[in-house]
Design an enzyme around this catalytic site. Structure first.
Site, mmCIF file in Angstrom:
data_model
loop_
_atom_site.group_PDB
_atom_site.id
_atom_site.type_symbol
_atom_site.label_atom_id
_atom_site.label_comp_id
_atom_site.label_asym_id
_atom_site.label_seq_id
_atom_site.Cartn_x
_atom_site.Cartn_y
_atom_site.Cartn_z
ATOM 1 N N TYR A 194 0.847 -1.192 0.000
ATOM 2 C CA TYR A 194 0.000 0.000 0.000
ATOM 3 C C TYR A 194 0.881 1.239 0.000
ATOM 4 C CZ TYR A 194 -3.889 -3.006 1.456
ATOM 5 O OH TYR A 194 -4.856 -3.957 1.510
ATOM 6 N N HIS A 221 -11.147 3.920 6.671
ATOM 7 C CA HIS A 221 -9.939 3.135 6.419
ATOM 8 C C HIS A 221 -9.457 2.403 7.662
ATOM 9 C CE1 HIS A 221 -9.954 5.771 2.841
ATOM 10 N NE2 HIS A 221 -9.505 4.679 2.263
ATOM 11 N N ARG A 271 -5.532 7.633 -8.472
ATOM 12 C CA ARG A 271 -4.753 6.497 -7.992
ATOM 13 C C ARG A 271 -5.429 5.226 -8.478
ATOM 14 N NH1 ARG A 271 -6.641 3.974 -3.279
ATOM 15 N NH2 ARG A 271 -4.524 3.451 -2.688
ATOM 16 N N ASN A 329 -6.388 1.051 -7.314
ATOM 17 C CA ASN A 329 -6.408 -0.011 -6.322
ATOM 18 C C ASN A 329 -6.768 -1.296 -7.061
ATOM 19 O OD1 ASN A 329 -6.166 -1.153 -3.770
ATOM 20 N ND2 ASN A 329 -8.391 -1.048 -3.450
ATOM 21 N N GLU A 345 -9.436 -0.738 -9.837
ATOM 22 C CA GLU A 345 -10.205 0.505 -9.756
ATOM 23 C C GLU A 345 -9.303 1.679 -10.110
ATOM 24 O OE1 GLU A 345 -13.111 -0.821 -6.033
ATOM 25 O OE2 GLU A 345 -11.657 0.781 -5.742
ATOM 26 N N TYR A 378 -7.028 -9.429 3.696
ATOM 27 C CA TYR A 378 -7.910 -8.272 3.652
ATOM 28 C C TYR A 378 -8.588 -8.162 2.288
ATOM 29 C CZ TYR A 378 -9.735 -3.608 3.737
ATOM 30 O OH TYR A 378 -10.591 -2.549 3.643
ATOM 31 N N LYS A 379 -7.843 -8.473 1.248
ATOM 32 C CA LYS A 379 -8.413 -8.385 -0.100
ATOM 33 C C LYS A 379 -9.330 -9.573 -0.409
ATOM 34 C CE LYS A 379 -4.745 -5.560 -2.214
ATOM 35 N NZ LYS A 379 -5.536 -4.515 -2.887
HETATM 36 C C1 HEM Z 1 -9.873 0.753 1.031
HETATM 37 C C2 HEM Z 1 -6.230 3.845 0.464
HETATM 38 C C3 HEM Z 1 -9.337 7.285 -0.826
HETATM 39 C C4 HEM Z 1 -12.918 4.469 0.636
HETATM 40 C C5 HEM Z 1 -8.613 1.279 0.892
HETATM 41 C C6 HEM Z 1 -7.398 0.520 0.935
HETATM 42 C C7 HEM Z 1 -6.389 1.389 0.798
HETATM 43 C C8 HEM Z 1 -6.947 2.696 0.646
HETATM 44 C C9 HEM Z 1 -4.898 1.071 0.785
HETATM 45 C C10 HEM Z 1 -7.281 -1.011 1.047
HETATM 46 C C11 HEM Z 1 -7.644 -1.546 -0.311
HETATM 47 C C12 HEM Z 1 -7.361 -3.000 -0.587
HETATM 48 O O1 HEM Z 1 -6.590 -3.670 0.076
HETATM 49 O O2 HEM Z 1 -7.915 -3.490 -1.596
HETATM 50 C C13 HEM Z 1 -6.761 5.048 0.051
HETATM 51 C C14 HEM Z 1 -5.974 6.190 -0.310
HETATM 52 C C15 HEM Z 1 -6.833 7.152 -0.695
HETATM 53 C C16 HEM Z 1 -8.175 6.609 -0.551
HETATM 54 C C17 HEM Z 1 -4.456 6.278 -0.281
HETATM 55 C C18 HEM Z 1 -6.404 8.495 -1.169
HETATM 56 C C19 HEM Z 1 -7.108 9.320 -1.705
HETATM 57 C C20 HEM Z 1 -10.570 6.858 -0.464
HETATM 58 C C21 HEM Z 1 -11.743 7.672 -0.468
HETATM 59 C C22 HEM Z 1 -12.743 6.897 -0.049
HETATM 60 C C23 HEM Z 1 -12.211 5.573 0.213
HETATM 61 C C24 HEM Z 1 -11.841 9.135 -0.874
HETATM 62 C C25 HEM Z 1 -14.165 7.357 0.096
HETATM 63 C C26 HEM Z 1 -15.184 6.573 0.130
HETATM 64 C C27 HEM Z 1 -12.399 3.212 0.859
HETATM 65 C C28 HEM Z 1 -13.189 2.072 1.261
HETATM 66 C C29 HEM Z 1 -12.321 1.002 1.377
HETATM 67 C C30 HEM Z 1 -11.003 1.503 1.049
HETATM 68 C C31 HEM Z 1 -14.689 2.061 1.504
HETATM 69 C C32 HEM Z 1 -12.696 -0.405 1.816
HETATM 70 C C33 HEM Z 1 -12.680 -0.377 3.340
HETATM 71 C C34 HEM Z 1 -13.344 -1.583 3.944
HETATM 72 O O3 HEM Z 1 -12.809 -2.698 3.805
HETATM 73 O O4 HEM Z 1 -14.385 -1.406 4.567
HETATM 74 N N1 HEM Z 1 -8.319 2.596 0.697
HETATM 75 N N2 HEM Z 1 -8.085 5.331 -0.109
HETATM 76 N N3 HEM Z 1 -10.881 5.594 -0.048
HETATM 77 N N4 HEM Z 1 -11.085 2.851 0.748
HETATM 78 FE FE1 HEM Z 1 -9.601 4.094 0.361
#
Ligand code: HEM
Length: 339
Positions: free
Chosen positions: A29, A189, A219, A221, A264, A315-316
């Protein structure tokens, strides 16, 4: 793969525009936020020229979103203080569409706060007054959500934090928009492993808090997913979970067809009128059997999956079939590459 038929061409286009996310043989990450709009060359073509991306899946994905919303209206929610942000988002997306697809989309400003929006791909020619819901056939987020393949989340910025206070999310990857509504960026997060110790999320938040209008960021994912379904929301787990949990039982041909690399492309934009942050999520998937046809992708994905730490695979959600995916990719002789 130049393909004569429409379907063949669409499949080749999907491969050419696929945002293969790995630049090296291991993955961790990171904040990985960079300026939007700069194309990325891949082994098959390129992606990332624009914030919004329409492809051959346009009509089908929008039909799917409509059907999901019909069954489960909780996929679109706008807290009352976010109604102005929904208009802001709609207009911003119309401007992006018109700039990117001028042959089929146009936004004209008319006197007295009125606009005329044309989307010929959807057969839409709509005049509206900005901020007046009676001038649109649907709420603004629903109206524009029926015209872009991206899922949309709107974050309110207050007291130095960001809150997920509105959105239209039908293609979530193993999370629930309805559950997360109202939560802060940091809370959402919370369950992600590693990102707190490494400061990934706090750095991302700092950057997002300073986001400027007209300077979008993006970015990627990724994950593995079974079945090619776009809707992997927590709400529909009973529909897609059992298939995932039984994937180790299937034969090799089925494994290669069913297991997908799911990527994504996420864009972040500051909305100009309200100052809210718009988060766009565009989901792309290719089955392993297609990935395997592109030798550098096949080798790199195998290496990344083999090296990925257990807590991240967990986690994934693909711990149970990660090793099989590595073996499947490694055993596969390249059967050709995409021209
Ligand atoms: C999950 C980083 C923005 C919502 C994650 C994960 C990372 C991450 C590393 C884990 C993903 C995986 O292992 O597949 C970031 C970073 C962001 C960002 C660096 C920088 C902008 C956002 C924003 C949202 C968001 C703006 C708004 C909704 C989520 C959600 C998850 C997630 C809902 C899944 C969490 C869960 O398991 O419940 N994100 N994210 N992210 N992110 Fe972000």
């Amino acid at each position: 793969m130049s393909g004569g038929s429409g379907a063949g061409t669409a499949a080749a286009d999907r491969i050419r525009a696929f945002p293969f996310p790995f630049a090296q043989d291991s993955y961790r990450y990171s904040t990985n936020l960079g300026p939007a709009g700069q194309p990325v060359q891949t082994s098959t073509g390129r992606w990332g020229d624009s914030v919004l991306h329409i492809d051959a899946g346009y009509a089908a994905e929008l039909a799917e979103r409509r059907a999901i919303l019909g069954r489960d209206p909780s996929r679109m929610q706008v807290l009352p203080h976010m109604r102005p942000a929904a208009w802001d988002a709609m207009l911003t997306l119309m401007q992006e569409l018109a700039a990117t697809y001028p042959d089929t989309m146009a936004l004209h400003r008319e006197p007295a706060g009125r606009f005329r929006w044309t989307n010929r791909r959807r057969g839409i020619d709509q005049r509206f007054s900005y901020g007046d819901p009676s001038t649109l056939p649907q709420a603004p987020l629903a109206f524009i959500g029926d015209q872009v393949q991206e899922d949309i989340v709107l974050l309110d910025q207050r007291e130095g934090q960001l809150f997920v206070d509105a959105g239209l999310v039908c293609f979530a990857s193993n999370w629930s928009f309805g559950f997360d509504l109202g939560m802060s960026f940091l809370e959402i997060h919370g369950p992600v492993p590693r990102v707190h110790d490494t400061g990934v999320i706090t750095r991302a938040q700092q950057l997002l808090l300073r986001l400027q209008p007209d300077v979008p960021y993006r970015r990627t994912n990724w994950s593995l997913a079974v079945g090619g379904h776009l809707d992997l929301s927590t709400e529909t787990y009973p529909e897609w979970g059992p298939g995932r949990d039984r994937i180790h039982e299937v034969d090799d041909a089925t494994f290669g067809a069913e297991v997908h690399l799911r990527v994504e492309v996420q864009h972040l934009l500051r909305l100009p009128e309200t100052g809210c942050v718009m988060f766009l999520i565009r989901t792309y998937q290719l089955p392993l059997e297609v990935i395997a046809e592109v030798q550098p992708w096949r080798e790199r994905l195998a290496a990344v999956l083999a090296e990925l730490p257990e807590d991240m695979a967990d986690y994934k959600g693909f711990t149970a079939y990660r090793n099989r995916a590595v073996d499947w990719l490694s055993d596969r002789a390249a059967s050709g590459s995409v021209d």
